[in-house]
Design a protein around this motif. Structure first.
Motif, PDB file in Angstrom:
ATOM      1  N   ILE A 371      -1.136  -4.234   4.220  1.00 37.67           N
ATOM      2  CA  ILE A 371      -0.553  -4.246   2.878  1.00 37.67           C
ATOM      3  C   ILE A 371       0.071  -5.610   2.618  1.00 37.67           C
ATOM      4  O   ILE A 371       0.879  -6.087   3.418  1.00 37.67           O
ATOM      5  CB  ILE A 371       0.521  -3.147   2.721  1.00 37.67           C
ATOM      6  N   TRP A 372      -0.319  -6.227   1.506  1.00 40.05           N
ATOM      7  CA  TRP A 372       0.248  -7.503   1.101  1.00 40.05           C
ATOM      8  C   TRP A 372       1.109  -7.296  -0.145  1.00 40.05           C
ATOM      9  O   TRP A 372       0.635  -6.755  -1.153  1.00 40.05           O
ATOM     10  CB  TRP A 372      -0.856  -8.510   0.776  1.00 40.05           C
ATOM     11  N   TYR A 373       2.352  -7.732  -0.059  1.00 37.12           N
ATOM     12  CA  TYR A 373       3.244  -7.695  -1.211  1.00 37.12           C
ATOM     13  C   TYR A 373       3.338  -9.090  -1.820  1.00 37.12           C
ATOM     14  O   TYR A 373       3.409 -10.092  -1.094  1.00 37.12           O
ATOM     15  CB  TYR A 373       4.637  -7.225  -0.803  1.00 37.12           C
ATOM     16  N   GLY A 374       3.350  -9.170  -3.144  1.00 38.13           N
ATOM     17  CA  GLY A 374       3.443 -10.460  -3.820  1.00 38.13           C
ATOM     18  C   GLY A 374       4.667 -10.551  -4.707  1.00 38.13           C
ATOM     19  O   GLY A 374       5.200  -9.538  -5.169  1.00 38.13           O
ATOM     20  N   GLY A 375       5.110 -11.779  -4.933  1.00 35.36           N
ATOM     21  CA  GLY A 375       6.265 -12.000  -5.787  1.00 35.36           C
ATOM     22  C   GLY A 375       7.527 -11.357  -5.254  1.00 35.36           C
ATOM     23  O   GLY A 375       8.389 -10.904  -6.022  1.00 35.36           O
TER      24      GLY A 375
END
Length: 403
Positions: A371-375
């Motif tokens: 899982i990649w989280y952005g911002g």
């Protein structure tokens, strides 16, 4: 080994795998000591795991005194450490030391000096067994560690063929002590069917660690099982001058920007049948980070060299230029503090270089979940820790992508 030098001068960083066995780590230092007068420049050492200093620590030490550092991996073949782990460390160091030129050299690989050294190892065993390849049927087995990388395994077969060409061996076979086939036991039983006068096993290892001992033990057992075939195992490569010669060549190649890697058969660069799931780029880089964390958590000297005791979660925070400008440093510290404060959170938080999502950061990747989280901001870190890391509940409004 390093001393103060002008900033336009060179230094070399020889990178060994690292071991909890001090004898193995000392071998890296011994090779560095022999390489230094050969090159005429300072040679320091670093380790990928299980020993200190790390690559980043060593480069931090060298950076104030040198203008150029050439990193040379002390690896026999171009498997994942050479293709992922060391490049990750080099890329991170380049981002942290903008005024330092960092070259990256190739692994030992297939080299004429290595073939000559293997031939000498065989001759030593032939002398002990009282056989002569000119008059007796001598079979040679080159036994390597074995890898999940087909490119690496193929090089073992190439070395076997090069050793066979132009020499009077009955046959030369490639074999492995683990991970892939043919395994040493299988190879020994196969070559015995032709009833050679002697079987010489050469451990294709740098030192005399656990895997080398397994090769020696299995060869001795084979010799007892088949009294009509004289069998013995030779010494590993060690710190022979020819290994130093190859390292010197790898330095010169890197310094002159002429390093050649076998990208045409690299599973991280092209799609190979049976290896379709092994992808390069950010996924390979993050896999390397998880691998490093797994080894760092091992505690027992006597464990198998590649038994892992990994944290449940590995969190990688991009600290490259755009993410750093968006507050990545604060995010990583808040995540670390959150993990420390949590009651039930088995996670490791580390920094990484560019994840290829510039402008969408700071980026936070959680593995093995993919899982990649952005911002991500500092205010988001509590939710990532309490929901995802502690309770396996994805913070959906922060998700940038999944792998």
């Amino acid at each position: 080994m390093s001393q103060e030098h002008p900033l336009d001068s060179d230094a070399v960083l020889l990178v060994g795998h690292g071991s909890r066995r001090e004898k193995s780590n000392q071998q890296v230092r011994d090779l560095a000591a022999k390489l230094e007068p050969e090159l005429g420049v300072p040679v320091d050492v670093a380790y990928l795991e299980l020993a200190e200093p790390t690559i980043s620590e060593a480069i931090d030490t060298l950076a104030p005194a040198y203008g150029t550092v050439t990193v040379v991996p002390l690896s026999l073949f171009g498997a994942s450490h050479v293709k992922n782990d060391v490049p990750l460390a080099v890329q991170t160091a380049r981002a942290e030391h903008a005024d330092l030129t960092i070259n990256y050299g190739s692994h030992l690989g297939v080299h004429p000096s290595i073939v000559d050294l293997l031939d000498e190892r065989v001759r030593d065993v032939e002398a002990d067994l009282g056989v002569d390849r000119a008059d007796d049927d001598v079979t040679v087995v080159i036994c390597a560690r074995g890898s999940s990388d087909p490119d690496s395994n193929a090089d073992v077969h190439k070395l076997a063929r090069l050793l066979y060409e132009g020499r009077e061996f009955d046959r030369v076979e490639a074999s492995f002590i683990g991970v892939t086939t043919p395994l040493l036991d299988e190879t020994l039983h196969t070559v015995t069917k032709k009833r050679p006068d002697a079987v010489v096993v050469v451990p294709y290892m740098l030192g005399d660690g656990t895997l080398t001992q397994r090769i020696l033990d299995r060869t001795a057992e084979f010799d007892d099982e088949y009294p009509y075939v004289a069998a013995a195992a030779g010494d590993p490569l060690g710190t022979d001058d020819r290994v130093v010669d190859v390292l010197a060549d790898r330095f010169q190649e890197a310094r002159s920007d002429s390093v050649e890697m076998s990208c045409d058969t690299c599973k991280y660069k092209v799609e190979l049948t049976g290896y379709e799931e092994d992808q390069g780029g950010a996924r390979a880089m993050l896999r390397s980070m998880v691998h490093q964390a797994e080894h760092a958590d091992r505690e027992s000297v006597d464990d198998d060299p590649h038994v892992h005791d990994a944290p449940a979660k590995h969190v990688a925070v991009c600290t490259n230029q755009t993410c750093a400008a968006s507050g990545a440093a604060t995010v990583i510290e808040e995540l670390r503090q959150g993990v420390r404060d949590a009651e039930d959170c088995d996670a490791r938080v580390t920094r990484t270089s560019c994840l290829g999502q510039c402008g969408d950061g700071p980026m936070v990747a959680v593995y093995p979940d993919g899982i990649w989280y952005g911002g991500v901001t500092a205010d988001d870190t509590d939710r990532i820790v309490s929901s995802h890391l502690e309770r396996d509940r994805i913070v959906s409004d922060l998700v940038h992508q999944t792998l």
